[in-house]
Structures are given as C-alpha cells and as structure tokens.
Design an enzyme around this catalytic site. Structure first.
Site, PDB file in Angstrom:
ATOM      1  CB  CYS A  22      -4.899  -1.485 -15.569  1.00 44.18           C
ATOM      2  SG  CYS A  22      -5.839  -3.436 -14.828  1.00 44.18           S
ATOM      3  CG  HIS A  25      -1.857  -0.954   1.184  1.00 45.94           C
ATOM      4  ND1 HIS A  25      -2.795  -1.418   2.475  1.00 45.94           N
ATOM      5  CD2 HIS A  25      -2.926  -1.054   0.101  1.00 45.94           C
ATOM      6  CE1 HIS A  25      -4.351  -1.769   1.333  1.00 45.94           C
ATOM      7  NE2 HIS A  25      -4.029  -1.960   0.532  1.00 45.94           N
TER       8      HIS A  25
END
Length: 555
Positions: free
Chosen positions: A486, A186
C-alpha cells in the site's frame, strides 16, 4: 539547443509547456523594537493572524477534500500550535514586533527539528509555508502563490506547499518541477492524487527563464529544455498512445495470462471515494483514518463521528475489500492527547501501534466504531495496525480486535525491517500483511523519507527493499495468507509488475495511478514479472534494478 535535466519522477505522465515560476517574496520582517506599551497589542495581532491562517487552511482543505484535506488540516494545527505561539509571545514581550516574533519562533522550531535528526525535515516546507502566511498577513502583503495565467503552463518552484498543490487546476498546470522535495513529500502525494505529472529534487531548475519550453516526463524524472521538434513529436506520440491504452484499460487487475492482482485505492477519507470509484478501484487497500483525529489535537473524535465517516466509505464499496489502518499518530502526525511532546527522535519513539497500546481506550473506541459501521453491510472489512515490530505487537493488536468484538480480519503493516525479517512469526497472530514501502525504506536505509538529499535511498527500486518485500511475500504464501503493498511503490506501473513477480497479492495506490498500473500489468505474463523481479534483485543499485527490469519486460 536541447538539454536534458534529471530529477526524481514522482507522478506519472507527460507534459509540454512554457515555464511559469511560483511567485516569491522576501518575507523576513525587519528586526525592529516595539515600545513596552505596544506589547499586548502586538501579541494580539500575532494571535489573530495565526488564527486567520489556520481558518484559511481548513477552508482550503474543505474545498479540496480527501487526502488534501487531511494534509491542510495538519498545517492548520501548526498555525495553532500553543508552544509556537507562546514562544512568539515571549519574543514580542522582549521587544520584537508581531511579524518578527512569529518569524523567529518558527525559525527556532525549524532548527529544533534539524537538531532532532531531521526526521521532520520533510515537513519544513509545510512549516515555512505556515510562517510565510502568518507573516504576510501581518505585513499586509500578498502571499506568494501560483501564477495567474490564461494559458496552460509548467509550474517551476523551489518547493511547493501543500496549500498550493492541493488546489492546482490540472487544466492550467500541465505539470510541475521543483528544486527540492522527495517522492513521499506531501506535494508529491497530492500531485499523484490530482494526476499531474511532476518531477522533484532537480537542482538548478529554478534558474530556467520564464517562458522556456520544457517537456516533463513524470515517470523517468527527465526534463527536456527547449526540446527539438522531433523530441516533442515523439513525446506527444507516446503520450497519445498511452492515453489510448488507458482508455481501454478497464476491469480487474490481471497479468496477460490471467493472474489476478487486485488493484485497490489509498484514500484519506470519504472525499476520496468518488475518484477511487471512477478509476475502477476494486476496493480500498489503505483507508487512512488520521483525518478524523486532526480536527482537534486535544481529544479523540467521538465514537458516533467515527461510525458516520467509516460507514460512508464502506457503503460505497459493498461487496469489496476495505482495509482500514487504525490511527497512525506520532512523528510527523503528533496529537496532544496521544503522543509524547518531548521525544528526542519521534520517528523512533512512541508512534503508531505503540501509542495506541499506551492509550487502549482510544484504540477500543476506534475498533468499536469500525465494527458498528460495518453492521449489516456486505463488505469485507479488514483492519490493520501501523508500525508493528514483532509477534508481540501483532498479538497485542489481534487481542484488542477480539476484545472489541470486531468481526473482521486483523492484519499488520510491514514498515519496520524486523517485521519483514520475522514475517512468518508475525503471521502466527494476524491474517494478512500490508507493506508500507515508504516507511520500510526509511527504516531500512536510515534515510528520512522527506529529505531530498537522501532521496536516492528512498527509491523503491532499491534491491535491499525488494529483498524485504520478497521475505514478507514468501512468508505470507507459505502461510496461505495475503500480502499486499500500500506504499507509493505500488503506483509505479513497471515496479508493480516486479512486485507481482515477488509474490505480492494486491496493489494499493492513489486513484489516479490505477489506470496506468492496470494497463501495464495487462501487457505481461506472471512468468515475465517473476523474471523481472529476479533480475532487479540481482543488482546493486536502484538504477540498475530498474534497467534490468525494463530489459526483461521490454525485450
């Protein structure tokens, strides 16, 4: 004397500054017994502290918005997890203090994740951060955090929690280096969103003395300790030249000979739209919709709430392509109303499309909301399913789109090797493919995308991963359909050229990476990109693949 340390570059850019260490504290509470008459009071303290931490994380998310908001709301759900709190209360009932009960309950859950195969080990930093915040509140001590400083610096830490990374001030934090972490953690994702140069998985970096001057190369992962005046001048010159190139890099993504490669943005919600527009994104290549579902893990958001959020994004990109990924729940994004709570290995269980097909009402509501949100707008809406394994999955999703009356292209994400190997079959049912290289690498190499110890196998330059990309791209070209990327691989400017050479038709990335990719792609012809792709695939390691591509493109 100048020395060079090698980590993993996760966010491009250069930075030079003095080291400042992340604050640290011993937050392990004493193992003291509390009297029986104080159990109820201690349980109440634990609940109130957890609720306060959850509220603080949500507030931080609202302040950060976009991708960071979704990450911090997921952390808030950890603080509110009923099973964790029930375990803590059981420990308190047995005589532990509130502090110790929380600490030990989180420790047990941490061990459980490791025993489950460590798929969620990359979220251990998030879990530890939540535990520390609750324990710090109970012990009435400051939470270790980003250092206060009047001058800009390079932040060094064992690891960074999303709650700290999301609110970093790029005018003060020139870059960061961590001892742990991975390219898809993250904190790495948020660093790219903020445009802060970052290097992770660098053993021993926490031993650097406070005030040491370091130069960080977020592309190569190199950290130069006490660089010489000559080295500093070279890096500053390279940074200035690159900044100048970015300043004149505008317009559409093309190779130097005019081959079009649309450069799209990955977003986590309406809050990311402004940055995407500012970076010159030609559309949205990945609209993650999980942010809507993280507000309440007990039930799905209403159709009206979804329509409002989707339309806010579609209105910003009228005349452009917007690719929406339907809810990708499960594994590290569990939802009480959707995903099983007792799976032995969530990564290989009911996640993504599988969970939606098990709950067709949730999928139908989301597809209907997307259809309504696009009504009357001149936008090219495309909708794709996560975790498609084969043609049967692709057909089930396409059928669901038709049944919901969705007038949009239906696509499949290629994250499972079987979908790449059988891409021609999958394309019999859907109209486009989108390669999620993060999960594709994870499943191809049996390497958890969040575990730093196996980051070598998560390197998107791995030749085997490039082979899977080529298989999917070739299948799409044969079917006269599109095949984009992506995953985080698209944000590497050099790798973007290789992906173009492999036949990928669009590249989607965090907004901060778009100018870098656009400027680099414009330097080379399609033929050069193809030669670089062929050279990279001819090697046997990620490092060799990168070097071969550089040799082809730079010579």
């Amino acid at each position: 004397m100048e020395t060079t340390l090698q980590g993993v570059g996760v966010s491009h850019g250069w930075a030079i500054g003095e080291v400042r260490h992340m604050g640290a504290a011993d937050l392990e509470p004493p193992a003291e017994q509390v009297p029986a008459e104080e159990v109820e009071r201690e349980q109440g303290r634990a609940r109130r502290a957890a609720e306060a931490v959850a509220a603080d994380l949500v507030a931080r998310g609202n302040q950060a918005d976009g991708e960071a908001q979704a990450v911090l709301e997921a952390q808030a759900m950890m603080a509110q997890d009923p099973e964790l709190m029930a375990d803590a209360e059981r420990r308190i009932a047995a005589g532990s203090s509130a502090e110790r009960g929380i600490h030990d309950a989180f420790a047990a859950y941490r061990a459980l994740l490791a025993h489950a195969g460590e798929y969620l080990a990359g979220r251990v930093a998030d879990l530890d951060d939540v535990r520390n915040r609750i324990v710090a509140r109970l012990m009435d001590v400051p939470m270790p955090g980003v250092p206060d400083s009047d001058s800009a610096y390079i932040l060094v830490a064992r690891d960074l929690a999303p709650a700290d990374t999301a609110l970093l001030d790029p005018t003060l934090v020139l870059g960061f280096v961590t001892q742990e972490g991975s390219p898809t953690s993250h904190s790495a994702i948020l660093a790219r969103a903020l445009g802060i140069p970052a290097v992770v998985a660098l053993p021993g970096v926490a031993e650097l003395a406070e005030g040491t001057v370091v130069a960080v190369d977020g592309r190569t992962g190199e950290v130069f300790v006490e660089p010489s005046a000559e080295a500093r001048a070279e890096m500053e010159s390279a940074a200035a030249q690159h900044k100048a190139a970015l300043a004149v890099s505008t317009g559409r993504g093309t190779t130097s000979d005019g081959h079009r490669v649309p450069l799209l943005a990955n977003i986590g919600g309406p809050g990311d739209v402004a940055a995407a527009l500012e970076a010159g994104a030609e559309g949205i290549g990945l609209f993650r919709t999980e942010f809507l579902f993280l507000d309440d893990s007990k039930q799905a958001p209403s159709e009206e709430k979804q329509v409002e959020a989707y339309r806010a994004v579609l209105e910003a990109f009228t005349g452009s392509r917007v690719v929406v990924r339907v809810l990708d729940a499960g594994a590290d994004k569990p939802l009480d109303f959707l995903t099983p709570a007792d799976e032995p290995n969530p990564a290989l269980g009911v996640r993504g499309l599988r969970s939606l097909l098990d709950h067709p009402d949730v999928l139908r509501t989301q597809l209907t909301a997307l259809s309504r949100a696009a009504e009357g707008l001149p936008v090219s809406l495309e909708v794709m399913a996560p975790m498609v394994a084969d043609r049967a999955d692709a057909k089930a999703f396409a059928d669901s789109c038709r049944e919901a009356g969705l007038h949009a292209k239906c696509g499949a994400m290629v994250e499972i090797p079987s979908a790449a190997l059988r891409a021609r079959s999958v394309l019999q049912e859907v109209e486009f493919l989108s390669l999620g290289t993060n999960d594709l690498a994870q499943y191809a190499f049996a390497a958890d995308r969040q575990v730093g110890a196996v980051s070598r196998l998560q390197d998107p330059w791995q030749p085997a991963l490039l082979d899977l990309v080529a298989l999917a791209a070739d299948a799409a070209q044969a079917a006269s359909k599109s095949c984009g990327v992506c995953g985080e691989a698209a944000s590497d400017p050099l790798l973007a050229c290789v992906l173009t050479g492999l036949g990928v038709t669009s590249l989607s990335m965090g907004a901060a990476s778009i100018p870098y990719v656009r400027a680099t792609l414009a330097k080379y012809t399609l033929a050069q990109c193809r030669r670089a792709a062929s050279a990279a695939r001819s090697t046997d390691s990620a490092d060799e693949a990168r070097r071969m591509a550089q040799t082809v493109l730079f010579d």
